[in-house]
Design a protein around this motif. Structure first.
Motif, PDB file in Angstrom:
ATOM      1  N   TYR A  23      27.491-118.930  33.198  1.00  0.00           N
ATOM      2  CA  TYR A  23      26.538-118.796  32.095  1.00  0.00           C
ATOM      3  C   TYR A  23      25.133-119.112  32.573  1.00  0.00           C
ATOM      4  CZ  TYR A  23      25.489-123.751  31.433  1.00  0.00           C
ATOM      5  OH  TYR A  23      25.024-125.022  31.597  1.00  0.00           O
ATOM      6  N   ALA A  24      24.175-118.698  31.743  1.00  0.00           N
ATOM      7  CA  ALA A  24      22.768-119.052  31.944  1.00  0.00           C
ATOM      8  C   ALA A  24      22.143-119.247  30.569  1.00  0.00           C
ATOM      9  CB  ALA A  24      22.039-117.969  32.730  1.00  0.00           C
ATOM     10  N   GLN A  33      20.605-129.220  25.120  1.00  0.00           N
ATOM     11  CA  GLN A  33      21.670-129.116  24.116  1.00  0.00           C
ATOM     12  C   GLN A  33      22.662-128.020  24.487  1.00  0.00           C
ATOM     13  OE1 GLN A  33      19.240-128.674  20.523  1.00  0.00           O
ATOM     14  NE2 GLN A  33      20.411-130.401  19.709  1.00  0.00           N
ATOM     15  N   VAL A  34      22.166-126.853  24.851  1.00  0.00           N
ATOM     16  CA  VAL A  34      23.051-125.749  25.226  1.00  0.00           C
ATOM     17  C   VAL A  34      23.862-126.128  26.460  1.00  0.00           C
ATOM     18  CG1 VAL A  34      23.172-123.346  25.976  1.00  0.00           C
ATOM     19  CG2 VAL A  34      21.556-124.005  24.167  1.00  0.00           C
ATOM     20  N   MET A  35      23.218-126.741  27.429  1.00  0.00           N
ATOM     21  CA  MET A  35      23.906-127.117  28.660  1.00  0.00           C
ATOM     22  C   MET A  35      25.006-128.153  28.400  1.00  0.00           C
ATOM     23  SD  MET A  35      20.541-127.067  31.138  1.00  0.00           S
ATOM     24  CE  MET A  35      21.169-128.331  32.183  1.00  0.00           C
ATOM     25  N   GLY A  41      30.873-129.114  28.153  1.00  0.00           N
ATOM     26  CA  GLY A  41      32.102-129.411  27.426  1.00  0.00           C
ATOM     27  C   GLY A  41      33.119-128.290  27.533  1.00  0.00           C
ATOM     28  N   TRP A  42      32.630-127.065  27.575  1.00  0.00           N
ATOM     29  CA  TRP A  42      33.517-125.901  27.751  1.00  0.00           C
ATOM     30  C   TRP A  42      33.887-125.702  29.219  1.00  0.00           C
ATOM     31  CZ3 TRP A  42      30.573-121.955  24.216  1.00  0.00           C
ATOM     32  CH2 TRP A  42      31.097-122.011  22.926  1.00  0.00           C
ATOM     33  N   PRO A  78      17.914-123.285  33.603  1.00  0.00           N
ATOM     34  CA  PRO A  78      17.422-122.694  32.360  1.00  0.00           C
ATOM     35  C   PRO A  78      16.035-122.082  32.559  1.00  0.00           C
ATOM     36  CG  PRO A  78      18.326-124.866  31.941  1.00  0.00           C
ATOM     37  CD  PRO A  78      18.268-124.694  33.441  1.00  0.00           C
ATOM     38  N   LEU A  79      15.850-120.897  32.011  1.00  0.00           N
ATOM     39  CA  LEU A  79      14.551-120.234  32.056  1.00  0.00           C
ATOM     40  C   LEU A  79      13.860-120.493  30.725  1.00  0.00           C
ATOM     41  CD1 LEU A  79      12.384-118.393  33.221  1.00  0.00           C
ATOM     42  CD2 LEU A  79      13.713-116.451  32.384  1.00  0.00           C
ATOM     43  N   ILE A  80      12.731-121.177  30.776  1.00  0.00           N
ATOM     44  CA  ILE A  80      11.980-121.526  29.575  1.00  0.00           C
ATOM     45  C   ILE A  80      10.647-120.793  29.607  1.00  0.00           C
ATOM     46  CG2 ILE A  80      10.887-123.395  28.276  1.00  0.00           C
ATOM     47  CD1 ILE A  80      13.042-125.262  29.553  1.00  0.00           C
TER      48      ILE A  80
END
Length: 163
Positions: free
Chosen positions: A88-89, A104-106, A111-112, A120-122
């Motif tokens: 994922y990204a 938060q997403v990470m 957890g998954w 992460p690209l911000i």
């Protein structure tokens, strides 16, 4: 054929533009099917059917969008221990720094037991007034190119069997 699921939410267009650019970049890979989906329209079955993920969110009050969080809430337990190791990204359209949303997403991806394949690209819009925050977002071409590169890299890795 592999499948890349791009899940996004956008209110003012910035995150949608980022998701669309990433999907376009990934779409150049003939061995990968790209599904670009709003967070409201996907759930556990979509996650299970995909081989990799790209999560795209705006930053709201230093956090991910509530609709993306709702997607994670609806999907988390039904797919727990069933996505282990998938790549994922994360892409974030931020008004300030976007780090809280990315974190938060990470944390959910951890957890998954997903595998991060990029930092992460911000993209920071620097929108700080109520008017600027609520205004439609038009992102610079170079920022959208970076999003396309993330999508292309993720799709290429899938096609080559790296992930």
């Amino acid at each position: 054929m592999k499948t890349l699921l791009v899940v996004f939410h956008s209110q003012t267009g910035g995150a949608a533009a980022m998701a669309e650019a990433a999907a376009r970049g990934a779409g150049d890979e003939p061995l990968v099917t790209v599904r670009l989906c709003h967070a409201d329209s996907v759930g556990p079955a979509d996650l299970l059917a995909a081989d990799a993920y790209l999560f795209v969110t705006p930053e709201y009050l230093g956090a991910m969008a509530g609709r993306l969080k709702d997607f994670f809430d609806r999907s988390y337990y039904p797919v727990l221990d069933r996505l282990n190791g998938r790549p994922y990204a994360v892409l974030v359209c931020a008004g300030s720094d976007g780090q809280g949303a990315a974190r938060q997403v990470m944390r959910i991806a951890t957890g998954w037991r997903l595998k991060a394949v990029a930092e992460p690209l911000i993209v920071c819009t620097r929108a700080q007034t109520p008017e600027a925050i609520l205004a439609p977002k038009i992102l610079a071409a170079d920022d959208l190119d970076r999003c396309a590169e993330v999508g292309a890299a993720l799709a290429a890795g899938l096609a080559l069997g790296i992930y």
